[in-house]
Design a protein around this motif. Structure first.
Motif, PDB file in Angstrom:
ATOM      1  N   TYR A   7      -9.441  -0.741  -3.903  1.00 34.03           N
ATOM      2  CA  TYR A   7      -8.312  -0.467  -3.011  1.00 34.03           C
ATOM      3  C   TYR A   7      -8.360   0.991  -2.568  1.00 34.03           C
ATOM      4  O   TYR A   7      -8.559   1.884  -3.398  1.00 34.03           O
ATOM      5  CB  TYR A   7      -6.984  -0.695  -3.749  1.00 34.03           C
ATOM      6  N   GLY A   8      -8.148   1.217  -1.273  1.00 30.19           N
ATOM      7  CA  GLY A   8      -8.119   2.584  -0.783  1.00 30.19           C
ATOM      8  C   GLY A   8      -8.058   2.636   0.732  1.00 30.19           C
ATOM      9  O   GLY A   8      -7.727   1.651   1.394  1.00 30.19           O
ATOM     10  N   ILE A   9      -8.371   3.811   1.253  1.00 27.57           N
ATOM     11  CA  ILE A   9      -8.475   3.990   2.698  1.00 27.57           C
ATOM     12  C   ILE A   9      -9.880   4.517   2.985  1.00 27.57           C
ATOM     13  O   ILE A   9     -10.430   5.293   2.202  1.00 27.57           O
ATOM     14  CB  ILE A   9      -7.371   4.924   3.259  1.00 27.57           C
ATOM     15  N   PRO A  10     -10.479   4.085   4.092  1.00 26.59           N
ATOM     16  CA  PRO A  10     -11.898   4.357   4.312  1.00 26.59           C
ATOM     17  C   PRO A  10     -12.266   5.826   4.465  1.00 26.59           C
ATOM     18  O   PRO A  10     -13.372   6.216   4.111  1.00 26.59           O
ATOM     19  CB  PRO A  10     -12.241   3.564   5.571  1.00 26.59           C
ATOM     20  N   ARG A  30     -15.134  -6.158  -3.042  1.00 29.04           N
ATOM     21  CA  ARG A  30     -14.367  -6.347  -1.809  1.00 29.04           C
ATOM     22  C   ARG A  30     -13.521  -5.098  -1.611  1.00 29.04           C
ATOM     23  O   ARG A  30     -12.869  -4.636  -2.538  1.00 29.04           O
ATOM     24  CB  ARG A  30     -13.477  -7.584  -1.924  1.00 29.04           C
ATOM     25  N   PHE A  31     -13.567  -4.570  -0.404  1.00 31.24           N
ATOM     26  CA  PHE A  31     -12.783  -3.372  -0.095  1.00 31.24           C
ATOM     27  C   PHE A  31     -11.456  -3.793   0.514  1.00 31.24           C
ATOM     28  O   PHE A  31     -11.421  -4.516   1.509  1.00 31.24           O
ATOM     29  CB  PHE A  31     -13.547  -2.453   0.861  1.00 31.24           C
ATOM     30  N   HIS A  32     -10.363  -3.341  -0.086  1.00 35.14           N
ATOM     31  CA  HIS A  32      -9.017  -3.600   0.443  1.00 35.14           C
ATOM     32  C   HIS A  32      -8.538  -2.306   1.097  1.00 35.14           C
ATOM     33  O   HIS A  32      -8.255  -1.326   0.411  1.00 35.14           O
ATOM     34  CB  HIS A  32      -8.067  -4.019  -0.684  1.00 35.14           C
ATOM     35  N   TYR A  34      -5.942  -0.179   2.761  1.00 35.66           N
ATOM     36  CA  TYR A  34      -4.485  -0.071   2.888  1.00 35.66           C
ATOM     37  C   TYR A  34      -4.040   0.078   4.342  1.00 35.66           C
ATOM     38  O   TYR A  34      -2.996  -0.415   4.724  1.00 35.66           O
ATOM     39  CB  TYR A  34      -3.955   1.147   2.130  1.00 35.66           C
ATOM     40  N   LYS A  35      -4.831   0.779   5.140  1.00 35.95           N
ATOM     41  CA  LYS A  35      -4.434   1.026   6.534  1.00 35.95           C
ATOM     42  C   LYS A  35      -4.426  -0.268   7.348  1.00 35.95           C
ATOM     43  O   LYS A  35      -3.586  -0.446   8.218  1.00 35.95           O
ATOM     44  CB  LYS A  35      -5.349   2.058   7.177  1.00 35.95           C
ATOM     45  N   LYS A  36      -5.364  -1.168   7.077  1.00 35.61           N
ATOM     46  CA  LYS A  36      -5.449  -2.422   7.827  1.00 35.61           C
ATOM     47  C   LYS A  36      -4.644  -3.536   7.173  1.00 35.61           C
ATOM     48  O   LYS A  36      -4.011  -4.323   7.863  1.00 35.61           O
ATOM     49  CB  LYS A  36      -6.910  -2.870   7.958  1.00 35.61           C
ATOM     50  N   ALA A  37      -4.692  -3.623   5.850  1.00 34.78           N
ATOM     51  CA  ALA A  37      -4.099  -4.767   5.155  1.00 34.78           C
ATOM     52  C   ALA A  37      -2.778  -4.442   4.464  1.00 34.78           C
ATOM     53  O   ALA A  37      -2.106  -5.343   3.979  1.00 34.78           O
ATOM     54  CB  ALA A  37      -5.094  -5.310   4.133  1.00 34.78           C
ATOM     55  N   GLY A  38      -2.428  -3.159   4.383  1.00 35.40           N
ATOM     56  CA  GLY A  38      -1.226  -2.796   3.658  1.00 35.40           C
ATOM     57  C   GLY A  38      -1.385  -3.089   2.179  1.00 35.40           C
ATOM     58  O   GLY A  38      -2.502  -3.193   1.676  1.00 35.40           O
ATOM     59  N   ILE A  39      -0.263  -3.241   1.486  1.00 35.47           N
ATOM     60  CA  ILE A  39      -0.305  -3.567   0.057  1.00 35.47           C
ATOM     61  C   ILE A  39       0.928  -4.410  -0.252  1.00 35.47           C
ATOM     62  O   ILE A  39       2.017  -4.120   0.230  1.00 35.47           O
ATOM     63  CB  ILE A  39      -0.370  -2.291  -0.826  1.00 35.47           C
ATOM     64  N   GLU A  40       0.721  -5.433  -1.022  1.00 36.88           N
ATOM     65  CA  GLU A  40       1.822  -6.312  -1.404  1.00 36.88           C
ATOM     66  C   GLU A  40       2.701  -5.620  -2.438  1.00 36.88           C
ATOM     67  O   GLU A  40       2.199  -4.970  -3.360  1.00 36.88           O
ATOM     68  CB  GLU A  40       1.281  -7.623  -1.995  1.00 36.88           C
ATOM     69  N   LYS A  41       3.998  -5.787  -2.277  1.00 38.59           N
ATOM     70  CA  LYS A  41       4.949  -5.217  -3.243  1.00 38.59           C
ATOM     71  C   LYS A  41       4.669  -5.755  -4.647  1.00 38.59           C
ATOM     72  O   LYS A  41       4.762  -5.009  -5.623  1.00 38.59           O
ATOM     73  CB  LYS A  41       6.378  -5.546  -2.804  1.00 38.59           C
ATOM     74  N   ILE A  91      -0.637   6.033  -2.380  1.00 43.35           N
ATOM     75  CA  ILE A  91      -1.143   5.432  -3.610  1.00 43.35           C
ATOM     76  C   ILE A  91      -2.405   6.179  -4.029  1.00 43.35           C
ATOM     77  O   ILE A  91      -3.284   6.454  -3.211  1.00 43.35           O
ATOM     78  CB  ILE A  91      -1.461   3.939  -3.408  1.00 43.35           C
ATOM     79  N   LYS A  92      -2.476   6.528  -5.304  1.00 43.83           N
ATOM     80  CA  LYS A  92      -3.666   7.191  -5.855  1.00 43.83           C
ATOM     81  C   LYS A  92      -4.893   6.353  -5.488  1.00 43.83           C
ATOM     82  O   LYS A  92      -4.854   5.126  -5.529  1.00 43.83           O
ATOM     83  CB  LYS A  92      -3.512   7.274  -7.369  1.00 43.83           C
ATOM     84  N   ARG A  93      -5.992   7.040  -5.154  1.00 44.31           N
ATOM     85  CA  ARG A  93      -7.186   6.331  -4.697  1.00 44.31           C
ATOM     86  C   ARG A  93      -8.420   6.776  -5.465  1.00 44.31           C
ATOM     87  O   ARG A  93      -8.507   7.947  -5.809  1.00 44.31           O
ATOM     88  CB  ARG A  93      -7.406   6.602  -3.202  1.00 44.31           C
ATOM     89  N   PRO A  94      -9.353   5.833  -5.589  1.00 44.50           N
ATOM     90  CA  PRO A  94      -9.190   4.397  -5.410  1.00 44.50           C
ATOM     91  C   PRO A  94      -8.555   3.762  -6.646  1.00 44.50           C
ATOM     92  O   PRO A  94      -8.450   4.396  -7.696  1.00 44.50           O
ATOM     93  CB  PRO A  94     -10.634   3.915  -5.264  1.00 44.50           C
ATOM     94  N   ILE A  95      -8.155   2.524  -6.499  1.00 43.72           N
ATOM     95  CA  ILE A  95      -7.823   1.682  -7.643  1.00 43.72           C
ATOM     96  C   ILE A  95      -8.821   0.541  -7.600  1.00 43.72           C
ATOM     97  O   ILE A  95      -9.028  -0.077  -6.551  1.00 43.72           O
ATOM     98  CB  ILE A  95      -6.368   1.174  -7.599  1.00 43.72           C
TER      99      ILE A  95
END
Length: 119
Positions: A7-10, A30-32, A34-41, A91-95
């Motif tokens: 999880y992070g931003i590119p 798999r890269f998640h 945050y900018k494109k997919a957001g994050i689920e609560k 959010i701290k990066r990456p997770i």
């Protein structure tokens, strides 16, 4: 080991370093973004339940520092989740997920353990 999700931003240097670590070892992940997919609560709640909000909320970044003072005061788990859901760049990066417990931040030793790499 399950699917590895990073999880992070590119454009984050630490995320780039983590992605390079996995790619140089030909380890699928798999890269998640945050900018494109957001994050689920629910995902934020899961992380905060396991670690507390302090290690996950990045208070040193420009986004947090730019918040109005009233939002930076009296932070608890619920407020931290609300802030991170609204501004995932805080959010701290990456997770990295894929093992028993997520790895917060860049940690090559923890990545080796996650991937079963012996030194």
């Amino acid at each position: 080991m399950g699917e590895i999700v990073l999880y992070g931003i590119p454009n984050c240097d630490t995320v780039k370093k983590a992605r390079d670590w996995f790619e140089k070892r030909s380890i699928a992940y798999r890269f998640h973004d945050y900018k494109k997919a957001g994050i689920e609560k629910d995902k934020l709640e899961e992380w905060v339940l396991e670690f507390g909000w302090e290690p996950i909320l990045n208070k040193r970044g420009t986004t947090f520092r730019g918040l109005p003072d009233v939002l930076k005061q009296d932070i608890d788990g619920d407020k931290a989740i609300m802030l991170m859901a609204a501004h995932p760049e805080m959010i701290k990066r990456p997770i990295v997920e894929g093992g028993d417990s997520p790895i917060i931040g860049y940690d090559s030793t923890a990545y080796e353990v996650l991937c079963g790499i012996d030194n």
